[in-house]
Motif scaffolding. Structure first.
Motif, mmCIF file in Angstrom:
data_model
loop_
_atom_site.group_PDB
_atom_site.id
_atom_site.type_symbol
_atom_site.label_atom_id
_atom_site.label_comp_id
_atom_site.label_asym_id
_atom_site.label_seq_id
_atom_site.Cartn_x
_atom_site.Cartn_y
_atom_site.Cartn_z
ATOM 1 N N GLU A 264 0.832 -1.205 0.000
ATOM 2 C CA GLU A 264 0.000 0.000 0.000
ATOM 3 C C GLU A 264 0.866 1.255 0.000
ATOM 4 O OE1 GLU A 264 -2.941 -0.082 3.082
ATOM 5 O OE2 GLU A 264 -4.113 -1.622 2.037
ATOM 6 N N HIS B 195 0.520 4.524 -2.432
ATOM 7 C CA HIS B 195 0.428 5.893 -1.920
ATOM 8 C C HIS B 195 1.563 6.766 -2.443
ATOM 9 C CE1 HIS B 195 -3.029 5.205 0.503
ATOM 10 N NE2 HIS B 195 -2.440 4.322 1.286
ATOM 11 N N LYS C 106 -11.667 0.038 1.777
ATOM 12 C CA LYS C 106 -10.785 0.071 2.940
ATOM 13 C C LYS C 106 -10.606 1.527 3.372
ATOM 14 C CE LYS C 106 -6.450 -1.699 4.704
ATOM 15 N NZ LYS C 106 -5.219 -2.423 4.391
ATOM 16 N N ARG C 107 -11.271 1.881 4.465
ATOM 17 C CA ARG C 107 -11.325 3.271 4.902
ATOM 18 C C ARG C 107 -9.942 3.868 5.184
ATOM 19 N NH1 ARG C 107 -14.556 7.177 6.308
ATOM 20 N NH2 ARG C 107 -14.322 8.373 8.220
ATOM 21 N N SER C 108 -9.080 3.121 5.868
ATOM 22 C CA SER C 108 -7.755 3.652 6.194
ATOM 23 C C SER C 108 -6.958 3.955 4.930
ATOM 24 C CB SER C 108 -6.986 2.687 7.097
ATOM 25 O OG SER C 108 -6.797 1.443 6.460
ATOM 26 N N PHE C 109 -7.103 3.116 3.911
ATOM 27 C CA PHE C 109 -6.418 3.357 2.640
ATOM 28 C C PHE C 109 -6.958 4.623 1.989
ATOM 29 C CE2 PHE C 109 -5.722 3.105 -1.884
ATOM 30 C CZ PHE C 109 -4.403 2.704 -1.963
ATOM 31 N N GLN C 110 -8.276 4.773 1.967
ATOM 32 C CA GLN C 110 -8.900 5.931 1.327
ATOM 33 C C GLN C 110 -8.517 7.242 2.019
ATOM 34 O OE1 GLN C 110 -10.907 6.380 -1.548
ATOM 35 N NE2 GLN C 110 -9.928 4.409 -1.930
ATOM 36 N N VAL C 111 -8.465 7.220 3.342
ATOM 37 C CA VAL C 111 -8.076 8.431 4.071
ATOM 38 C C VAL C 111 -6.658 8.852 3.681
ATOM 39 C CG1 VAL C 111 -7.505 9.342 6.363
ATOM 40 C CG2 VAL C 111 -9.651 8.099 6.004
ATOM 41 N N LEU C 112 -5.741 7.908 3.670
ATOM 42 C CA LEU C 112 -4.366 8.251 3.306
ATOM 43 C C LEU C 112 -4.249 8.614 1.821
ATOM 44 C CD1 LEU C 112 -1.577 8.667 4.403
ATOM 45 C CD2 LEU C 112 -1.131 6.234 4.113
ATOM 46 N N THR D 197 -5.424 12.126 1.450
ATOM 47 C CA THR D 197 -4.448 13.016 2.089
ATOM 48 C C THR D 197 -3.265 13.254 1.155
ATOM 49 O OG1 THR D 197 -5.101 12.243 4.288
ATOM 50 C CG2 THR D 197 -2.947 13.312 4.100
#
Length: 95
Positions: free
Chosen positions: A41, A45, A69-75, A78
């Motif tokens: 990942e 990113h 995958k929420r954590s992936f989408q947030v990063l 960002t």
């Protein structure tokens, strides 16, 4: 640097990074389906951060990969925002 040359360089970087990013998502999706070694990942990113976020966003939608995958989408968002802010700052500084 002349504005036209700068625009061509930026467009070329974004296009190349987007193609590499899209292909990386496609390879990762294929690996996920077949149980092979996955793309990190952090690599996805990093590609988004250096300008490949348009290709990454397209791959997410077309391939339906990494969208839940929420954590992936947030990063991801960002890094995309950071990339856009840096691009605007450079554009302002260089004219």
């Amino acid at each position: 640097m002349r504005p036209g040359l700068l625009m061509a360089a930026v467009c070329s970087i974004y296009l190349l990074a987007s193609v590499v990013s899209f292909l990386s998502y496609a390879l990762d999706k294929s690996a996920a389906k077949s149980g092979r070694w996955r793309t990190r990942e952090s690599t996805l990113h990093l590609l988004a951060l250096v300008g490949g976020w348009p290709g990454a966003l397209l791959a997410q939608q077309v391939l339906r990969h990494k969208t839940r995958k929420r954590s992936f989408q947030v990063l991801f968002w960002t890094t995309t925002l950071f990339n856009c802010l840096v691009l605007c700052w450079l554009w302002y500084r260089l004219g």
